[in-house]
Design a protein around this motif. Structure first.
Motif, PDB file in Angstrom:
ATOM      1  N   TYR A 191      49.052  42.068  40.691  1.00  0.00           N
ATOM      2  CA  TYR A 191      48.302  42.229  41.947  1.00  0.00           C
ATOM      3  C   TYR A 191      49.248  42.114  43.141  1.00  0.00           C
ATOM      4  N   ASP A 192      48.877  42.704  44.267  1.00  0.00           N
ATOM      5  CA  ASP A 192      49.679  42.502  45.488  1.00  0.00           C
ATOM      6  C   ASP A 192      49.171  41.258  46.231  1.00  0.00           C
ATOM      7  N   GLU A 193      49.839  40.942  47.347  1.00  0.00           N
ATOM      8  CA  GLU A 193      49.485  39.699  48.067  1.00  0.00           C
ATOM      9  C   GLU A 193      48.039  39.713  48.541  1.00  0.00           C
ATOM     10  N   GLY A 194      47.534  40.921  48.833  1.00  0.00           N
ATOM     11  CA  GLY A 194      46.152  41.015  49.327  1.00  0.00           C
ATOM     12  C   GLY A 194      45.118  40.979  48.208  1.00  0.00           C
TER      13      GLY A 194
END
Ligand SMILES: Cc1cc2nc3c(=O)[nH]c(=O)nc-3n(C[C@H](O)[C@H](O)[C@H](O)COP(=O)(O)OP(=O)(O)OC[C@H]3O[C@@H](n4cnc5c(N)ncnc54)[C@H](O)[C@@H]3O)c2cc1C
Length: 551
Positions: free
Chosen positions: A144-147
């Motif tokens: 997953y990305d930071e968001g």
């Protein structure tokens, strides 16, 4: 714990699973924009190695994707010539006249195919367009990305010791990142399940329901063979209270695809779907086709049967669910390959449009809408009450009332019964052992019926012995503490590959739960049917699992 360092590769679209859904998406992305970078990751040793569906194919999806598939040499040759629907009793049966069947259940215009071979051919078409396809690359983790949007997967990790520590030949695998990630893992996908939980995608959907399909390929004498004939049956041996039925398809080269689907909402924990299938082959109307023949392959896989009301939200930040990962099977037609292809096309359209507009990592809501309102939604909506009716009234009631509902839906474009709910999950449908009789199955004769381990050898399944067990127990003591006394530990019987055993000392005491993970044919039944929901199926490393020839 130290973070594992992995190389990363960037793509426009990363596709997990080279089934009809994933490959259709890959092909259509490149048809829409030849410059898109598209990768398909497949856990089988080759494309088709884990594809079980020896199928009657409705070619509407393929017509939309590659209209000149025949000229391009697609392995789709055997047109359905004859449809038969049998109601079986123990020693005999009767054939329902075709005019009594709802028209949508007719297989007119469909083909009997090996989906293993069709996907191998689709992979060639995709590669010719520039799609990168990596078989033997099990995707084991989501990235997953930071968001919080999905941005990729970890694929190809292998060489772990049995205790999970890196062994001498350890390879950490790679991270494959995409502007969008398509999950097309088929029914009960292991990453799809995590995404559904993580983004609460099923919160507005009904519970997903499944059947376990067990299948064999037989070479039969030419005098028993009628190329193009399709037979389905209900009734014996499962009876009229438990949902399920058989299929027998006469393919080319004197081969027949025979199989049995048992709905996993069955109650009696003593039921063995495997043994029901073996028993069914002894029915005189079935054995007359198989006698003098030879079984050449065996396999098993769950099929999603919740239908329209069970489709989860299929677009989420960074990705989509395709095909049977979203549960797109039309149950009374026992067909999902056409919708898998349509879903791949719809997802490709939504992603290509978004990427062209400079977007990435957001929600492809156009796709979710297309799924519900386009050809797939239309196909599934009119048959949406068959599964709930079968669960309530058994297969005969389900067929009669569901047939009426489908007739009306066909003629007047609405379902008189509205949308019925499925009720309990398959796990929770399992009854207590004390309330049900033990079922005494006949011993296999080694001619028409076989024991489970001999059958598993006909799936060419391979797993290393010294690797972490890929079937994870949330509570390792629960099978003996809870499942054995309350449910007679049904894993011993629902698994069609003999993965789960209760072993005891010589004097019958000291029961232990043993997992023979090396036998696993990746059907995913245990992840669904364990009454305590204690088993999680995870992707084994490398390219392990069955090696189906032309299932
Ligand atoms: C017994 C049986 C009979 C059926 N008969 C018919 C029929 O006659 N006609 C019909 O139209 N449909 C039939 N179906 C339904 C049909 O098989 C499905 O609808 C169809 O396979 C869905 O396609 P898919 O691409 O979504 O998934 P699949 O065909 O299941 O393909 C998924 C692919 O993803 C791979 N994969 C999964 N997880 C990972 C991972 N984490 N990493 C890498 N790779 C992964 C798998 O190895 C597999 O190759 C049948 C199903 C069963 C079980």
């Amino acid at each position: 714990m130290t973070e594992i360092e992995r190389e990363a590769m960037d793509y426009d679209v990363v596709i997990v699973g080279a089934g009809p859904a994933g490959l259709s998406a890959a092909i259509h992305l490149k048809q829409l924009d030849a410059d898109l970078n598209v990768v398909v990751l497949e856990k089988g040793s080759e494309v088709g190695a884990h594809i079980l569906s020896g199928a009657v194919l409705d070619v509407s999806g393929l017509d939309a994707l590659i209209p000149d598939w025949a000229a391009r040499g697609a392995p789709i040759k055997t047109r359905v010539k004859k449809d038969r629907f049998l109601m079986l009793g123990q020693g005999g049966g009767l054939r329902l006249p075709n005019f009594l069947m709802p028209p949508l259940m007719s297989n007119h215009g469909a083909y009997i195919v090996s989906m293993g071979n069709v996907t191998r051919w689709m992979a060639e078409q995709a590669e010719a367009l520039g799609v990168e396809i990596f078989p033997g690359m099990a995707c084991s983790e989501l990235v997953y990305d930071e968001g919080g949007a999905l941005k990729g997967v970890v694929a190809g990790e292998f060489g772990l010791n049995a205790d999970g520590t890196p062994g001498p030949h350890y390879e950490p695998g790679m991270i494959l990142r995409g502007k969008y990630v398509f999950l097309s893992e088929g029914a009960r996908g292991s990453l799809s399940k995590q995404v559904i939980e993580n983004f609460e995608l099923a919160k507005n959907a009904d519970v997903q329901k499944f059947g376990l399909g067990i299948k064999e390929i037989w070479d039969v004498p030419p005098e028993n063979h009628n190329e193009g004939e399709v037979t389905h049956s209900m009734g014996w041996p499962l009876g009229w209270k438990t949902g399920g039925g058989s299929f027998l398809y006469h393919a080319e080269n004197n081969q027949v695809f025979v199989g049995y689907i048992v709905d996993l909402n069955y109650k009696n924990p003593y039921l063995s779907p495997y043994s029901e299938f073996q028993r069914w082959k002894h029915h005189p109307m079935i054995s007359e086709v198989l006698k003098g023949g030879k079984r050449v392959a065996y396999g098993a896989r769950v099929v999603a049967k919740g239908g329209y009301q069970s489709i989860p939200q299929s677009a989420f930040p960074g990705g989509v669910l395709l095909g049977c990962s979203a549960g797109l099977v039309n149950l009374p037609r026992i067909k999902g390959n056409h919708n898998a292809m349509h879903s791949g096309i719809a997802a490709a359209k939504a992603a290509a449009k978004a990427i062209k507009a400079g977007r990435m990592g957001d929600e492809l809501s156009d796709y979710d809408t297309a799924l519900r309102e386009g050809v797939i939604g239309k196909d599934l909506k009119r048959v949406r009450n068959v599964a709930p009716l079968t669960a309530r009234f058994g297969p005969l009631g389900g067929l009669t009332l569901g047939g009426f509902d489908m007739w009306v839906a066909n003629l007047f474009k609405f379902n008189p019964l509205g949308t019925l709910k499925h009720g309990k999950s398959d796990a929770l449908s399992t009854g207590k052992a004390a309330d049900y009789p033990v079922i005494d199955y006949p011993r296999p004769d080694g001619v028409l019926s076989f024991d489970r381990l001999t059958s598993v050898s006909f799936s060419a399944t391979n797993h290393a012995e010294d690797e972490p067990v890929h079937l994870k127990l949330a509570d390792p003591e629960l099978p003996i503490r809870v499942n054995l006394p309350q449910y007679a530990e049904p894993a011993q019987r629902y698994c069609p590959a003999g993965v789960y055993e209760i072993i005891r000392d010589e004097d019958g005491t000291n029961p232990r739960f043993q997992i023979n993970a090396q036998n696993c044919v990746h059907c995913k039944t245990c992840d669904i049917k364990d009454p305590s929901e204690n088993i999680t199926w995870t992707c084994p490393q490398g390219c392990e699992g069955p090696n189906y020839p032309n299932m």
